[in-house]
Design a protein around this motif. Structure first.
Motif, PDB file in Angstrom:
ATOM      1  N   ARG A 106      47.480  45.840  33.464  1.00  0.00           N
ATOM      2  CA  ARG A 106      48.820  46.061  33.613  1.00  0.00           C
ATOM      3  C   ARG A 106      49.340  47.062  34.494  1.00  0.00           C
ATOM      4  N   ILE A 107      50.261  47.139  35.497  1.00  0.00           N
ATOM      5  CA  ILE A 107      50.440  48.067  36.355  1.00  0.00           C
ATOM      6  C   ILE A 107      51.850  48.125  35.952  1.00  0.00           C
ATOM      7  N   HIS A 108      52.521  49.260  36.096  1.00  0.00           N
ATOM      8  CA  HIS A 108      53.901  49.444  36.582  1.00  0.00           C
ATOM      9  C   HIS A 108      54.142  50.517  37.954  1.00  0.00           C
ATOM     10  N   PRO A 109      55.344  50.079  38.176  1.00  0.00           N
ATOM     11  CA  PRO A 109      55.075  49.485  39.724  1.00  0.00           C
ATOM     12  C   PRO A 109      55.620  51.458  39.993  1.00  0.00           C
ATOM     13  N   ASN A 110      56.408  51.677  39.625  1.00  0.00           N
ATOM     14  CA  ASN A 110      56.470  53.235  40.216  1.00  0.00           C
ATOM     15  C   ASN A 110      55.459  53.638  40.163  1.00  0.00           C
ATOM     16  N   LYS A 111      54.294  54.028  39.439  1.00  0.00           N
ATOM     17  CA  LYS A 111      53.502  54.419  39.050  1.00  0.00           C
ATOM     18  C   LYS A 111      51.937  54.248  39.960  1.00  0.00           C
ATOM     19  N   LEU A 112      51.748  53.318  40.623  1.00  0.00           N
ATOM     20  CA  LEU A 112      51.243  52.774  42.164  1.00  0.00           C
ATOM     21  C   LEU A 112      50.927  53.838  43.078  1.00  0.00           C
ATOM     22  N   ALA A 113      51.910  54.784  42.971  1.00  0.00           N
ATOM     23  CA  ALA A 113      51.353  55.853  44.664  1.00  0.00           C
ATOM     24  C   ALA A 113      50.256  56.705  44.074  1.00  0.00           C
ATOM     25  N   ASN A 114      48.977  56.482  44.995  1.00  0.00           N
ATOM     26  CA  ASN A 114      48.046  57.638  45.513  1.00  0.00           C
ATOM     27  C   ASN A 114      46.985  57.138  43.781  1.00  0.00           C
ATOM     28  N   SER A 115      47.592  55.094  43.242  1.00  0.00           N
ATOM     29  CA  SER A 115      46.118  55.206  42.386  1.00  0.00           C
ATOM     30  C   SER A 115      44.713  54.386  43.102  1.00  0.00           C
ATOM     31  N   LYS A 116      43.988  54.810  42.043  1.00  0.00           N
ATOM     32  CA  LYS A 116      42.610  54.654  43.030  1.00  0.00           C
ATOM     33  C   LYS A 116      42.197  52.657  42.507  1.00  0.00           C
ATOM     34  N   TRP A 117      41.705  52.061  42.927  1.00  0.00           N
ATOM     35  CA  TRP A 117      41.960  50.858  43.074  1.00  0.00           C
ATOM     36  C   TRP A 117      39.788  50.700  43.368  1.00  0.00           C
ATOM     37  N   THR A 118      39.133  49.598  43.000  1.00  0.00           N
ATOM     38  CA  THR A 118      38.326  49.135  43.460  1.00  0.00           C
ATOM     39  C   THR A 118      38.243  47.510  43.546  1.00  0.00           C
ATOM     40  N   ALA A 119      37.726  46.968  44.910  1.00  0.00           N
ATOM     41  CA  ALA A 119      38.034  45.815  44.664  1.00  0.00           C
ATOM     42  C   ALA A 119      36.646  44.725  44.363  1.00  0.00           C
ATOM     43  N   LEU A 120      36.405  43.293  43.262  1.00  0.00           N
ATOM     44  CA  LEU A 120      35.868  43.299  43.123  1.00  0.00           C
ATOM     45  C   LEU A 120      34.468  42.541  43.968  1.00  0.00           C
ATOM     46  N   ALA A 121      35.241  42.109  45.371  1.00  0.00           N
ATOM     47  CA  ALA A 121      34.695  41.517  46.122  1.00  0.00           C
ATOM     48  C   ALA A 121      34.573  41.852  47.663  1.00  0.00           C
ATOM     49  N   PRO A 122      34.382  43.194  47.524  1.00  0.00           N
ATOM     50  CA  PRO A 122      33.555  43.599  48.619  1.00  0.00           C
ATOM     51  C   PRO A 122      33.659  42.800  49.957  1.00  0.00           C
ATOM     52  N   GLN A 123      34.570  43.457  51.462  1.00  0.00           N
ATOM     53  CA  GLN A 123      33.965  43.206  52.299  1.00  0.00           C
ATOM     54  C   GLN A 123      33.814  44.578  53.683  1.00  0.00           C
ATOM     55  N   ARG A 124      32.639  43.981  53.939  1.00  0.00           N
ATOM     56  CA  ARG A 124      32.784  45.453  55.194  1.00  0.00           C
ATOM     57  C   ARG A 124      32.360  46.322  54.550  1.00  0.00           C
ATOM     58  N   ARG A 125      31.585  46.361  54.020  1.00  0.00           N
ATOM     59  CA  ARG A 125      31.577  47.590  52.154  1.00  0.00           C
ATOM     60  C   ARG A 125      32.432  48.171  52.193  1.00  0.00           C
ATOM     61  N   GLU A 126      33.631  47.595  52.124  1.00  0.00           N
ATOM     62  CA  GLU A 126      34.359  48.148  51.387  1.00  0.00           C
ATOM     63  C   GLU A 126      34.435  47.881  50.016  1.00  0.00           C
ATOM     64  N   LYS A 127      34.958  48.466  49.552  1.00  0.00           N
ATOM     65  CA  LYS A 127      35.135  48.340  47.704  1.00  0.00           C
ATOM     66  C   LYS A 127      36.397  49.893  47.290  1.00  0.00           C
TER      67      LYS A 127
END
Length: 71
Positions: free
Chosen positions: A3-24
């Protein structure tokens, strides 16, 4: 589903669950708005490589691909 409020996305942190090129771990560095000032896309930056990725903000609601915060 994340659940995301679109106006609060700036500077938020996320984790990729299927990382590619070690980018998680990613940070939202830019929120792109449309003509009606609605959030349309976000620009994510990989912490490890500084590579940027632009995607629709609603893609972050897919909890099979993205998780809020850094895990």
């Amino acid at each position: 589903m994340n659940r995301i409020h679109p106006n609060k996305l700036a500077n938020s942190k996320w984790t990729a669950l299927a990382p590619q090129r070690r980018e998680k771990h990613f940070i939202v560095i830019e929120v792109i708005r449309d003509d009606r000032e609605q959030v349309a896309d976000v620009v994510l930056e990989a912490v490890l490589t500084r590579r940027r990725l632009t995607l629709a903000w609603r893609a972050l609601t897919d909890d099979d691909t993205w998780q809020m915060g850094w895990q």
